[in-house]
Design a protein around this motif. Structure first.
Motif, PDB file in Angstrom:
ATOM      1  N   ARG A  58      43.286  40.051  45.719  1.00  0.00           N
ATOM      2  CA  ARG A  58      43.050  39.490  44.387  1.00  0.00           C
ATOM      3  C   ARG A  58      43.935  38.273  44.100  1.00  0.00           C
ATOM      4  O   ARG A  58      43.647  37.494  43.183  1.00  0.00           O
ATOM      5  CB  ARG A  58      43.228  40.549  43.311  1.00  0.00           C
ATOM      6  N   ASN A  59      45.011  38.092  44.860  1.00  0.00           N
ATOM      7  CA  ASN A  59      45.884  36.932  44.677  1.00  0.00           C
ATOM      8  C   ASN A  59      45.640  35.826  45.709  1.00  0.00           C
ATOM      9  O   ASN A  59      46.405  34.868  45.770  1.00  0.00           O
ATOM     10  CB  ASN A  59      47.346  37.370  44.746  1.00  0.00           C
ATOM     11  N   ALA A  60      44.588  35.970  46.492  1.00  0.00           N
ATOM     12  CA  ALA A  60      44.367  35.044  47.603  1.00  0.00           C
ATOM     13  C   ALA A  60      44.095  33.609  47.157  1.00  0.00           C
ATOM     14  O   ALA A  60      44.338  32.666  47.916  1.00  0.00           O
ATOM     15  CB  ALA A  60      43.200  35.531  48.463  1.00  0.00           C
ATOM     16  N   PHE A  61      43.613  33.425  45.940  1.00  0.00           N
ATOM     17  CA  PHE A  61      43.257  32.076  45.496  1.00  0.00           C
ATOM     18  C   PHE A  61      44.378  31.379  44.726  1.00  0.00           C
ATOM     19  O   PHE A  61      44.191  30.254  44.261  1.00  0.00           O
ATOM     20  CB  PHE A  61      41.984  32.121  44.648  1.00  0.00           C
ATOM     21  N   ILE A  62      45.525  32.037  44.580  1.00  0.00           N
ATOM     22  CA  ILE A  62      46.649  31.376  43.914  1.00  0.00           C
ATOM     23  C   ILE A  62      47.111  30.194  44.771  1.00  0.00           C
ATOM     24  O   ILE A  62      47.445  30.350  45.936  1.00  0.00           O
ATOM     25  CB  ILE A  62      47.808  32.362  43.694  1.00  0.00           C
ATOM     26  N   THR A  87      28.885  20.708  36.378  1.00  0.00           N
ATOM     27  CA  THR A  87      27.667  21.522  36.455  1.00  0.00           C
ATOM     28  C   THR A  87      27.939  22.863  37.130  1.00  0.00           C
ATOM     29  O   THR A  87      27.057  23.727  37.173  1.00  0.00           O
ATOM     30  CB  THR A  87      26.554  20.787  37.225  1.00  0.00           C
ATOM     31  N   LEU A  88      29.150  23.029  37.640  1.00  0.00           N
ATOM     32  CA  LEU A  88      29.561  24.280  38.274  1.00  0.00           C
ATOM     33  C   LEU A  88      30.863  24.756  37.638  1.00  0.00           C
ATOM     34  O   LEU A  88      31.781  23.972  37.429  1.00  0.00           O
ATOM     35  CB  LEU A  88      29.768  24.064  39.782  1.00  0.00           C
ATOM     36  N   LYS A  89      30.913  26.050  37.319  1.00  0.00           N
ATOM     37  CA  LYS A  89      32.126  26.644  36.767  1.00  0.00           C
ATOM     38  C   LYS A  89      32.491  27.876  37.581  1.00  0.00           C
ATOM     39  O   LYS A  89      31.618  28.656  37.969  1.00  0.00           O
ATOM     40  CB  LYS A  89      31.912  27.035  35.299  1.00  0.00           C
ATOM     41  N   LEU A  90      33.783  28.032  37.844  1.00  0.00           N
ATOM     42  CA  LEU A  90      34.295  29.190  38.568  1.00  0.00           C
ATOM     43  C   LEU A  90      35.230  29.976  37.658  1.00  0.00           C
ATOM     44  O   LEU A  90      36.085  29.397  37.001  1.00  0.00           O
ATOM     45  CB  LEU A  90      35.052  28.756  39.829  1.00  0.00           C
ATOM     46  N   ASP A  91      35.053  31.280  37.636  1.00  0.00           N
ATOM     47  CA  ASP A  91      35.910  32.156  36.853  1.00  0.00           C
ATOM     48  C   ASP A  91      36.650  33.085  37.806  1.00  0.00           C
ATOM     49  O   ASP A  91      36.050  34.000  38.375  1.00  0.00           O
ATOM     50  CB  ASP A  91      35.069  32.961  35.858  1.00  0.00           C
ATOM     51  N   PHE A  92      37.950  32.836  37.998  1.00  0.00           N
ATOM     52  CA  PHE A  92      38.785  33.678  38.853  1.00  0.00           C
ATOM     53  C   PHE A  92      39.342  34.803  37.972  1.00  0.00           C
ATOM     54  O   PHE A  92      40.249  34.578  37.175  1.00  0.00           O
ATOM     55  CB  PHE A  92      39.927  32.857  39.459  1.00  0.00           C
ATOM     56  N   ASN A  93      38.796  35.999  38.123  1.00  0.00           N
ATOM     57  CA  ASN A  93      39.219  37.110  37.290  1.00  0.00           C
ATOM     58  C   ASN A  93      39.761  38.240  38.161  1.00  0.00           C
ATOM     59  O   ASN A  93      39.923  38.079  39.375  1.00  0.00           O
ATOM     60  CB  ASN A  93      38.068  37.584  36.393  1.00  0.00           C
ATOM     61  N   LYS A 148      45.955  34.614  51.398  1.00  0.00           N
ATOM     62  CA  LYS A 148      46.119  33.256  50.880  1.00  0.00           C
ATOM     63  C   LYS A 148      45.041  32.352  51.466  1.00  0.00           C
ATOM     64  O   LYS A 148      44.995  32.136  52.670  1.00  0.00           O
ATOM     65  CB  LYS A 148      47.506  32.709  51.226  1.00  0.00           C
ATOM     66  N   ILE A 149      44.196  31.838  50.597  1.00  0.00           N
ATOM     67  CA  ILE A 149      43.135  30.922  51.006  1.00  0.00           C
ATOM     68  C   ILE A 149      43.587  29.492  50.730  1.00  0.00           C
ATOM     69  O   ILE A 149      44.035  29.171  49.622  1.00  0.00           O
ATOM     70  CB  ILE A 149      41.824  31.241  50.264  1.00  0.00           C
TER      71      ILE A 149
END
Length: 200
Positions: A58-62, A87-93, A148-149
């Motif tokens: 869940r923390n990989a996109f930090i 035109t694109l939205k990302l929600d990191f939840n 980590k990405i």
């Protein structure tokens, strides 16, 4: 783990759906979906009954580079939505990465919306690279955890969750882990055989 750092990888996770335009605030060609699911084991390969899993932490996109993520079809073709033009939205939840896209801007986007609405295309995938120190491997459970990405390239609507094609790098790496497991078992067998021979 022998995953090559910086190699682009692709994963299919969840669904995408066309959102009907119910009022003037909803774009006519909007789609929503979940491109990434966190902390959920996904089987990427199986060899002789042994399953090899991957988990996206869940923390990989930090700290991940999401400066110019695009949406397209099957990770190819023309861009149908983009973060840069809003035109694109990302929600990191806490559960994953949710996607909202307005596909009204191009002929390809409107066609893709129709195919999603018709149920011909109903999956989402994402393309990414893992940071050099961004993974852990548990040999007991045969599980790779991506922690980590480095960069997120695209979120795509896809027609087939074809792991045979989209997870080639992962499968090669799990094959290497399988070979290590086999060598360990062989060493243990020889050790036990040597012990048994001393009593003959």
């Amino acid at each position: 783990m022998p995953f090559k750092p910086g190699e682009r990888e692709y994963r299919v996770f969840s669904s995408v759906a066309a959102i009907p335009s119910s009022d003037e605030n909803t774009p006519a060609y909007q789609v929503k979906g979940r491109a990434v699911v966190f902390d959920s084991p996904t089987c990427l390969a199986e060899f002789e009954g042994v399953k090899y899993f991957e988990i996206i932490d869940r923390n990989a996109f930090i700290g991940c580079d999401t400066s110019d993520v695009i949406m397209n079809y099957n990770h190819g073709g023309k861009v149908v939505a983009r973060l840069r033009n809003h035109t694109l939205k990302l929600d990191f939840n806490s559960e994953g990465v949710d996607v909202t896209a307005n596909l009204s801007g191009t002929d390809e986007g409107r066609k893709l919306w129709e195919e999603i609405r018709g149920g011909y295309i109903d999956k989402m995938s994402f393309a990414f690279t893992v940071a050099d120190d961004g993974e852990e491997y548990d040999a007991e459970t045969h599980t790779r955890r991506v922690t980590k990405i480095r960069k997120l390239y695209d979120v795509s609507a896809v027609d087939m969750p074809a792991y045979e094609q989209t997870s080639i790098s992962a499968r090669k790496s799990f094959e290497a882990e399988r070979q290590k497991d086999f060598e360990k078992l062989e060493q243990e067998r020889r050790r036990k055989l040597a012990i048994a021979m001393t009593y003959i």
